[in-house]
Design a protein around this motif. Structure first.
Motif, mmCIF file in Angstrom:
data_model
loop_
_atom_site.group_PDB
_atom_site.id
_atom_site.type_symbol
_atom_site.label_atom_id
_atom_site.label_comp_id
_atom_site.label_asym_id
_atom_site.label_seq_id
_atom_site.Cartn_x
_atom_site.Cartn_y
_atom_site.Cartn_z
ATOM 1 N N GLU A 80 1.620 -1.004 14.190
ATOM 2 C CA GLU A 80 2.694 -0.050 14.457
ATOM 3 C C GLU A 80 3.797 -0.164 13.408
ATOM 4 O OE1 GLU A 80 3.892 -0.892 18.412
ATOM 5 O OE2 GLU A 80 2.254 0.272 19.340
ATOM 6 N N PHE A 81 4.075 -1.398 12.975
ATOM 7 C CA PHE A 81 5.085 -1.583 11.927
ATOM 8 C C PHE A 81 4.660 -0.877 10.641
ATOM 9 C CE2 PHE A 81 6.505 -3.762 8.122
ATOM 10 C CZ PHE A 81 7.888 -3.745 8.288
ATOM 11 N N ILE A 82 3.412 -1.042 10.242
ATOM 12 C CA ILE A 82 2.929 -0.415 9.015
ATOM 13 C C ILE A 82 3.034 1.104 9.103
ATOM 14 C CG2 ILE A 82 0.885 -0.009 7.573
ATOM 15 C CD1 ILE A 82 2.220 -2.696 7.127
ATOM 16 N N GLN A 83 2.665 1.656 10.251
ATOM 17 C CA GLN A 83 2.743 3.106 10.418
ATOM 18 C C GLN A 83 4.168 3.607 10.222
ATOM 19 O OE1 GLN A 83 0.454 5.378 10.796
ATOM 20 N NE2 GLN A 83 -1.344 4.086 11.057
ATOM 21 N N GLY A 84 5.143 2.862 10.681
ATOM 22 C CA GLY A 84 6.533 3.284 10.553
ATOM 23 C C GLY A 84 7.157 2.951 9.220
ATOM 24 N N TRP A 85 6.762 1.798 8.644
ATOM 25 C CA TRP A 85 7.395 1.338 7.396
ATOM 26 C C TRP A 85 6.790 2.004 6.162
ATOM 27 C CZ3 TRP A 85 5.604 -2.601 3.678
ATOM 28 C CH2 TRP A 85 6.605 -2.984 2.771
ATOM 29 N N TRP A 86 5.511 2.270 6.193
ATOM 30 C CA TRP A 86 4.825 2.848 5.026
ATOM 31 C C TRP A 86 3.946 4.030 5.488
ATOM 32 C CZ3 TRP A 86 5.651 0.121 0.300
ATOM 33 C CH2 TRP A 86 5.092 0.723 -0.830
ATOM 34 N N PRO A 87 4.565 5.077 6.007
ATOM 35 C CA PRO A 87 3.772 6.206 6.506
ATOM 36 C C PRO A 87 3.261 7.064 5.349
ATOM 37 C CG PRO A 87 6.090 6.741 6.631
ATOM 38 C CD PRO A 87 6.013 5.310 6.137
ATOM 39 N N ALA A 88 2.297 7.918 5.644
ATOM 40 C CA ALA A 88 1.889 8.939 4.680
ATOM 41 C C ALA A 88 3.007 9.976 4.600
ATOM 42 C CB ALA A 88 0.583 9.599 5.123
ATOM 43 N N LEU A 89 3.482 10.230 3.396
ATOM 44 C CA LEU A 89 4.622 11.131 3.198
ATOM 45 C C LEU A 89 4.175 12.428 2.538
ATOM 46 C CD1 LEU A 89 7.280 8.590 1.882
ATOM 47 C CD2 LEU A 89 7.182 9.621 4.157
ATOM 48 N N THR A 90 4.738 13.522 2.976
ATOM 49 C CA THR A 90 4.525 14.798 2.303
ATOM 50 C C THR A 90 5.695 15.046 1.356
ATOM 51 O OG1 THR A 90 5.740 16.155 3.904
ATOM 52 C CG2 THR A 90 3.415 15.666 4.384
ATOM 53 N N PRO A 91 5.506 15.885 0.339
ATOM 54 C CA PRO A 91 6.640 16.231 -0.521
ATOM 55 C C PRO A 91 7.810 16.798 0.273
ATOM 56 C CG PRO A 91 4.594 16.921 -1.547
ATOM 57 C CD PRO A 91 4.242 16.454 -0.172
ATOM 58 N N GLY A 92 7.521 17.581 1.310
ATOM 59 C CA GLY A 92 8.595 18.140 2.124
ATOM 60 C C GLY A 92 9.383 17.071 2.857
ATOM 61 N N ASP A 93 8.709 15.989 3.282
ATOM 62 C CA ASP A 93 9.421 14.883 3.927
ATOM 63 C C ASP A 93 10.508 14.343 3.004
ATOM 64 O OD1 ASP A 93 7.788 14.979 6.182
ATOM 65 O OD2 ASP A 93 6.375 13.500 5.379
ATOM 66 N N VAL A 94 10.116 14.030 1.773
ATOM 67 C CA VAL A 94 11.034 13.367 0.846
ATOM 68 C C VAL A 94 12.124 14.321 0.374
ATOM 69 C CG1 VAL A 94 11.209 12.124 -1.344
ATOM 70 C CG2 VAL A 94 9.218 11.779 0.143
#
Length: 715
Positions: A396-410
């Motif tokens: 669960e920590f990994i999912q929150g700390w290093w999630p898959a990011l979309t360009p729109g997220d950033v």
């Protein structure tokens, strides 16, 4: 002297007999293609001579191959059916062709003996149709253009190219095809010019296929339609290369792409991908434009640094420390340690979405070092790491700390003033950062066209998550359609993602407006491509041409450059372009000023009114133009005025209300430019944008504003 109607009818009847013969042959070719398609379908059903079934997949392959070939032919014949034959050449008896007659059309047609009935307009033998002139007739006595409606010839227009060699009884009809074409009413979509291509246009169309072809020229010279015909020519001359890799056409706006979308299909080419600048990233369809000052910041290469910093930052709302209880001990990594791990991984050039595995390994290594320093009973490292990986808290920590990011997220993170201030430090001024933040504070209208290049830059910086698996549809032969049915069943025959970067040819229209960041986005789509680049610097809305030119050069690469300048304005009447040309020369004395070929006798008109009465004045001008022209009317005004102007225009389907930027590449029979002074004052490039607006009309131009003409015209 007027041409007798009996002569016109005789010549039309003569051409109709030939055209009928061509269509009879086309129908025979279509019937043969249908028979071939049926044979292909049968291949999937028949047994071999020994009664043993063919291998199932072999039968499907053979079926697809035969049906694909047949359907391609049928698709071409159907696409080119209307107005298939449009040209005729009559050569002199003294010429090497010995009085030959050639018919030119949208595709090649042969009779049963394989003698040519119609020559494809892209074939070398058809080039003389476009290149012969009275100065250099190239052996041609008469060039004739056939006007048709479906299969019926409705008119002919002749050009006599060599009067000295013409027999006295050579019939001549009409005032010339070009004059007829440029005077014709405009519709809601661009027409092809395959029957009226001029010599300098043909040279650009048939230019070399390597490197970059640059097509320049002032307004109305046909740059766009010439470039589209060039795309069709390239597909004809090297179909294997350009259809396999794909041809991408990029334009400035969705309205522009709608305007040009029928040109290539009318030339029989269905495989070309058309996208506006707002559609070049998957799942994005941006039409909104930022104010000029904000657009200038988003388009600057300085944004690369801002975005790179954002792509390396911690995720908003992500856990800021890791705490696990293992074997009676507490393992903890605080925010400083986590930031150090993240920055060390991303500082090596890793793409964030591809580096989750490296991040997990770095966390495990840091925790292992903590275990080794306690002096406790030794554990095998593999056992320790396996234990940690299996823990739900760690996953669960990994999912929150290093999630898959979309360009729109950033890009969305930049709406946070504190984050944006940190990313922009030393790169943008405080005012520029404030303007950017304001543009992202309200996302109700979606991303802007200028944002799309930033999204694409972030796509490159973030990478595609390797741990996101896209499910491929299962192949079920019993329900499978043929390849041809799948591929030709829709208008967009070859489906490619918006971020596809292996195009064989990229065509960029209105190239003078692309920002450096947009050139980086466009360049990624053509890393191995040849190019056609269309533009006119005098119409540029980008404030720093030096920076943009450098970005364009980087996108096009080091290949050869071929430049073609178009010099004749076919769109505007001489009266309209004299007015617009004089205006731009006060701004840009060295502007490329083409020669307008026709006169209407109607000078541009300026109407002055008060601000409260402006919508009514615009409505009256629109009404006057609708009565005066047979085709379309464009109302060009700043976007905040659109709602009231649409109401004032009365909702007539012939009327379009557009912004000065969205009218680029468009043309209308009549144009109303609203508050020219407002358009000119909108930005440092406002006068050039106003020049674009003033050159959209083919017949009539009315400007309506609250200031006298001399105030904003500057003459």
């Amino acid at each position: 002297m007027a041409v007798p109607s009996s002569l016109i009818e005789t010549e039309i009847a003569h051409e109709q007999r030939y055209v009928d013969r061509v269509y009879e042959r086309v129908e025979a070719m279509a019937a043969a293609a249908r028979e071939l398609a049926e044979e292909g379908h049968a291949r999937g059903r028949i047994d071999d001579a020994d009664g043993v079934k063919f291998d199932h997949f072999r039968r499907l392959f053979e079926r697809d191959a035969l049906v694909n070939h047949a359907q391609r032919r049928l698709a071409r014949l159907n696409a080119e059916h209307s107005g298939l034959v449009f040209g005729r050449l009559d050569f002199s008896q003294e010429d090497q062709h010995g009085g030959e007659t050639r018919y030119i059309g949208r595709l090649g047609v042969w009779d049963e003996e394989y003698d040519s009935l119609v020559i494809d307009w892209r074939a070398p033998a058809a080039a003389v149709f476009y290149r012969a002139t009275p100065v250099e007739p190239m052996g041609v006595l008469r060039r004739r253009v056939l006007r048709s409606l479906g299969e019926r010839v409705t008119g002919v227009e002749d050009d006599l190219l060599d009067p000295n060699a013409a027999p006295p009884d050579l019939p001549l009809v009409g005032d010339g095809a070009l004059l007829s074409a440029v005077n014709a009413a405009r519709g809601t979509t661009m027409r092809d010019i395959v029957a009226t291509i001029q010599q300098e246009q043909d040279q650009a169309i048939r230019g070399p296929a390597d490197g970059a072809t640059l097509i320049t020229g002032g307004p109305g010279t046909g740059k766009t339609v010439v470039a589209l015909h060039r795309a069709a020519y390239l597909l004809y001359s090297n179909r294997r290369r350009f259809e396999a890799g794909g041809v991408l056409v990029i334009g400035p706006s969705a309205a522009f792409m709608h305007y040009i979308e029928r040109v290539l299909p009318s030339l029989g080419e269905q495989s070309v991908t058309l996208r506006s600048l707002g559609e070049l990233v998957d799942d994005t369809d941006a039409t909104r434009r930022d104010p000029a000052v904000c657009a200038a910041v988003k388009g600057s290469l300085r944004m690369r640094t801002v975005l790179a910093r954002a792509a390396r930052d911690h995720v908003p709302g992500a856990p800021r420390d890791l705490r696990l209880y293992i074997g009676g001990r507490v393992f903890r990594l605080d925010s400083a340690q986590l930031d150090k791990i993240r920055l060390r991984i991303l500082g090596r050039g890793a793409k964030r979405n591809n580096a989750r595995g490296a991040a997990v390994r770095a966390l495990l290594a840091a925790m292992w070092r903590q275990l080794g320093g306690t002096g406790s009973r030794a554990m095998e490292r593999e056992d320790f790491e396996a234990d940690v990986r299996d823990r739900r808290e760690f996953r669960e920590f990994i999912q929150g700390w290093w999630p898959a990011l979309t360009p729109g997220d950033v890009l969305g993170w930049l709406a946070d003033a504190d984050r944006l201030g940190g990313y922009a430090a030393g790169v943008l001024t405080g005012k520029e950062a404030e303007q950017l933040g304001a543009s992202w504070a309200d996302r109700s209208g979606g991303w802007s066209v200028e944002d799309v290049a930033l999204l694409d830059e972030l796509r490159l910086l973030l990478g595609v998550p390797r741990y996101v698996v896209q499910q491929e549809p299962e192949w079920e032969p019993a329900e499978l359609s043929t390849y041809a049915e799948r591929e030709f069943g829709s208008r967009d025959r070859v489906a490619r993602p918006a971020d596809y970067d292996e195009y064989a040819h990229v065509l960029v229209d209105e190239a003078q407006d692309l920002s450096p960041m947009q050139w980086r986005m466009v360049g990624r789509r053509g890393q191995q491509a040849s190019w056609t680049v269309v533009g006119d610097q005098a119409q540029s809305s980008w404030p720093d041409p030096t920076e943009s030119q450098a970005a364009m050069d980087a996108a096009l690469g080091a290949g050869p450059r071929h430049t073609y300048r178009l010099t004749t304005n076919y769109r505007n009447s001489a009266e309209i372009f004299a007015f617009a040309g004089a205006f731009i020369q006060t701004i840009t004395p060295d502007a490329d000023i083409p020669h307008a070929v026709r006169s209407t006798g109607h000078e541009p008109e300026h109407r002055v009114t008060g601000e409260p009465a402006l919508p009514a004045a615009v409505g009256a001008a629109v009404s006057d133009l609708l009565s005066a022209v047979a085709g379309t009317v464009g109302v060009i005004a700043a976007e905040p005025r659109h709602r009231e102007l649409i109401a004032a225009s009365g909702g007539d389907p012939r009327v379009s209300v557009v912004t000065p930027l969205d009218c680029k590449g468009m043309e209308y029979d009549g144009v109303v430019v609203v508050e020219p002074a407002e358009i000119s004052a909108e930005s440092t490039m406002g006068p050039r944008i106003l020049y674009v607006a003033l050159t959209r009309a083919t017949q009539r131009l009315i400007t309506v504003g609250t200031l006298p003409k001399d105030v904003w015209l500057g003459l």
